[in-house]
Every structure is written in C-alpha cells, then in structure tokens.
Design a protein around this motif. Structure first.
Motif, PDB file in Angstrom:
ATOM      1  N   THR A 113       2.924   4.997  -9.498  1.00  0.00           N
ATOM      2  CA  THR A 113       3.263   4.805  -8.081  1.00  0.00           C
ATOM      3  C   THR A 113       3.703   3.357  -7.841  1.00  0.00           C
ATOM      4  N   LEU A 114       2.971   2.413  -8.425  1.00  0.00           N
ATOM      5  CA  LEU A 114       3.337   1.003  -8.262  1.00  0.00           C
ATOM      6  C   LEU A 114       4.728   0.719  -8.834  1.00  0.00           C
ATOM      7  N   LYS A 126      -5.292   6.762  -1.343  1.00  0.00           N
ATOM      8  CA  LYS A 126      -4.732   5.418  -1.444  1.00  0.00           C
ATOM      9  C   LYS A 126      -4.276   5.210  -2.883  1.00  0.00           C
ATOM     10  N   ALA A 127      -3.044   5.616  -3.167  1.00  0.00           N
ATOM     11  CA  ALA A 127      -2.546   5.580  -4.546  1.00  0.00           C
ATOM     12  C   ALA A 127      -2.349   4.144  -5.011  1.00  0.00           C
ATOM     13  N   ARG A 153       0.835  -1.211   0.000  1.00  0.00           N
ATOM     14  CA  ARG A 153       0.000   0.000   0.000  1.00  0.00           C
ATOM     15  C   ARG A 153       0.868   1.258   0.000  1.00  0.00           C
ATOM     16  N   LYS A 154       0.385   2.258  -0.697  1.00  0.00           N
ATOM     17  CA  LYS A 154       1.037   3.561  -0.659  1.00  0.00           C
ATOM     18  C   LYS A 154      -0.031   4.635  -0.499  1.00  0.00           C
ATOM     19  N   GLU A 155       0.071   5.364   0.603  1.00  0.00           N
ATOM     20  CA  GLU A 155      -0.898   6.442   0.856  1.00  0.00           C
ATOM     21  C   GLU A 155      -0.191   7.789   0.796  1.00  0.00           C
ATOM     22  N   PHE A 156      -0.869   8.756   0.245  1.00  0.00           N
ATOM     23  CA  PHE A 156      -0.394  10.139   0.285  1.00  0.00           C
ATOM     24  C   PHE A 156      -1.376  10.941   1.124  1.00  0.00           C
ATOM     25  N   ALA A 178       7.032   2.320   0.404  1.00  0.00           N
ATOM     26  CA  ALA A 178       5.660   1.873   0.618  1.00  0.00           C
ATOM     27  C   ALA A 178       5.188   2.278   2.014  1.00  0.00           C
ATOM     28  N   THR A 179       3.886   2.524   2.154  1.00  0.00           N
ATOM     29  CA  THR A 179       3.310   2.796   3.469  1.00  0.00           C
ATOM     30  C   THR A 179       3.281   1.504   4.285  1.00  0.00           C
TER      31      THR A 179
END
Ligand code: ATP
Ligand code: MG
Length: 233
Positions: A49-50, A22-23, A11-14, A60-61
């Motif tokens: 982003t991935l 939630k990108a 997961r990657k959050e901005f 990564a978050t």
C-alpha cells in the motif's frame, strides 16, 4: 540534504463494512535523489500500500506526498498517470509479463504508451535488454523462460524509459537464492550508474546486504528505522 521524496503524515484507510483498516498510518519519510530504501514487515503490514501510494497508483486518505517538488496527493487521475509514466518504474514479484507477447514486445510496451515509433522502440528495448543480459531471449514468450529470465525481462521493461524512481515489490520473492543475488546485483549496478532512486519491499534478510537503509512496518506504521549514514529523518 536535498529532499527528493518526502512523505508527511501519510495515511491510507480502507473501509470494509463497519471496520476501518489503517493500511498505512502516520508515515513520515524523506529520501534524497539516488537514495535506496528497503521496506520490511509482515504480510499485511502495509508495504505494498505504501509503495502504491508513492507510485501514484492509489490515493492517500490524508497527508502529503511530495516527489521532486510535485504534490502527488493533489493530482487528479490524469495527472497521476502522466506522473507515473514519466517518473516511475515498477518491478513485480510475479513479473506481470503479458503472456501473448515476446520478451522484446513486453519490454517495448511502456514506449508504446509514450508514443515512441516502432524502430526507436526496438532499439531502446534491445539496448536495455543487452544491459540486463536477456537480449538472447528477445523472441521468447514468458512461458518459454525461467523465473530469473522473466524477472530480467520485467526489469528491462521497468527501466526502458529510464525512470528516475524505481519501486520493486518483492522482486526476488519467486527466485532461488543464487538467482536473487544476481538480480539484486544487476539492479544495484544499473541504479548506481544512473543515480536512480530505488525503493524495495523485501521480506528477504539477504537484501539488507545490498540496501542498509531499512524501515520496518507494523500495522501500517514505521516502528523501526535503520539508516547507514544517519542521513534520514
Ligand atoms: N483494496 C483494499 N481493500 C481493503 N483492504 C485492503 C486493500 N488493500 C490492502 N488492504 C489491507 O491493508 C493492509 C495492508 O495491505 P498490504 O497489501 O499493503 O500489505 P503487505 O505488507 O504488502 O502484505 P504482503 O507482504 O502480504 O504483500 C492489509 O490489512 C490489507 O488487508
Ligand atoms: Mg504486498
């Protein structure tokens, strides 16, 4: 199947003010060495982003990103840079060549970062530029070349270090149909020969003629996977 690349619940959050974007969300993925994967999805769906997470360009978050046995998410910045230089080639939509340098100098740049001496750098740059069919333009600056020629330089620069993994973010996005085909055919020829693992972001329907295995992203999640040989997941 030998697992060369494995993502577990990545997961990657901005944070933007009060909002959390939630990108990239709950991504599980696995690939073998030499596999090719195409990533599709609308603008803003999380494709870049991935790619950046897998390339170690962003942190990564949460989740695990394991590449050839190494946990990218546990690396510090220095270790990530070293991992990138050793393992990753990156090809960009807008070529990202340095305008003040010639084609050959652009291609040789990653070798400077690796401490390769001048003579060896020129030899290696020449060899890959010949394979990519752009050595005739070695002394041209980027603004003295067409889009297709600049992208060949971008490809030569990505491959000059013989990276085992190559990421490409819309590499044919700025090229006409015929030039796109030539560029895709060139990439696949080089990658098949070297068993390079290749991950391609592409809006382009035509690229599925080259890479059947596709994941489709929506709001950062995989909503649809098509695999030719049923070997994934
Ligand atoms: N540095 C950042 N800060 C805040 N939000 C970001 C950042 N980078 C990306 N995002 C957001 O994350 C989401 C995914 O962006 P991303 O660039 O991965 O999309 P994409 O699928 O590559 O789109 P495109 O096809 O337009 O290149 C978008 O909502 C975007 O606004
Ligand atoms: Mg993008």
């Amino acid at each position: 199947m030998e697992e060369y690349i494995k993502l577990i619940d990545v997961r990657k959050e901005f944070k933007l003010g009060e909002n959390i974007i939630k990108a990239v969300n709950e991504i599980d993925l696995s690939m073998g060495k030499g596999d090719m994967l195409r990533i599709t999805g609308r603008s803003g769906s999380g494709k870049s982003t991935l790619l950046n997470l897998m390339a170690g360009l962003e942190e990564a978050t949460s989740g695990e990103i394991i590449i050839d046995g190494s946990h990218i998410e546990k690396m510090n910045e220095r270790e990530r840079i070293r991992y990138r230089r050793k393992n990753i080639g990156f090809i960009f939509q807008s070529y990202n060549l340095l305008p003040q340098y010639t084609a050959l100098e652009n291609v040789a740049l990653p070798l400077i970062l690796r401490g390769v001496d001048t003579k060896k750098r020129e030899e290696m740059a020449k060899e890959i530029m010949e394979q990519v069919g752009i050595y005739s333009h070695a002394s041209h600056k980027p603004n003295e070349m067409s889009g297709g020629q600049q992208q060949r330089v971008g490809i030569a620069r990505a491959l000059v270090t013989s990276p085992p993994i190559v990421f490409a973010d819309e590499p044919t996005g700025n090229l006409d149909t015929k030039t796109s085909e030539e560029v895709m055919e060139l990439l696949l020829k080089l990658f098949n020969k070297k068993r390079t693992t290749f991950i391609l972001v592409s809006h382009d329907e035509e690229t599925k003629d080259y890479i059947e295995k596709t994941i489709h992203l929506e709001d950062g999640e995989i909503i649809n996977s098509k695999f030719s040989k049923g070997e994934n997941h």
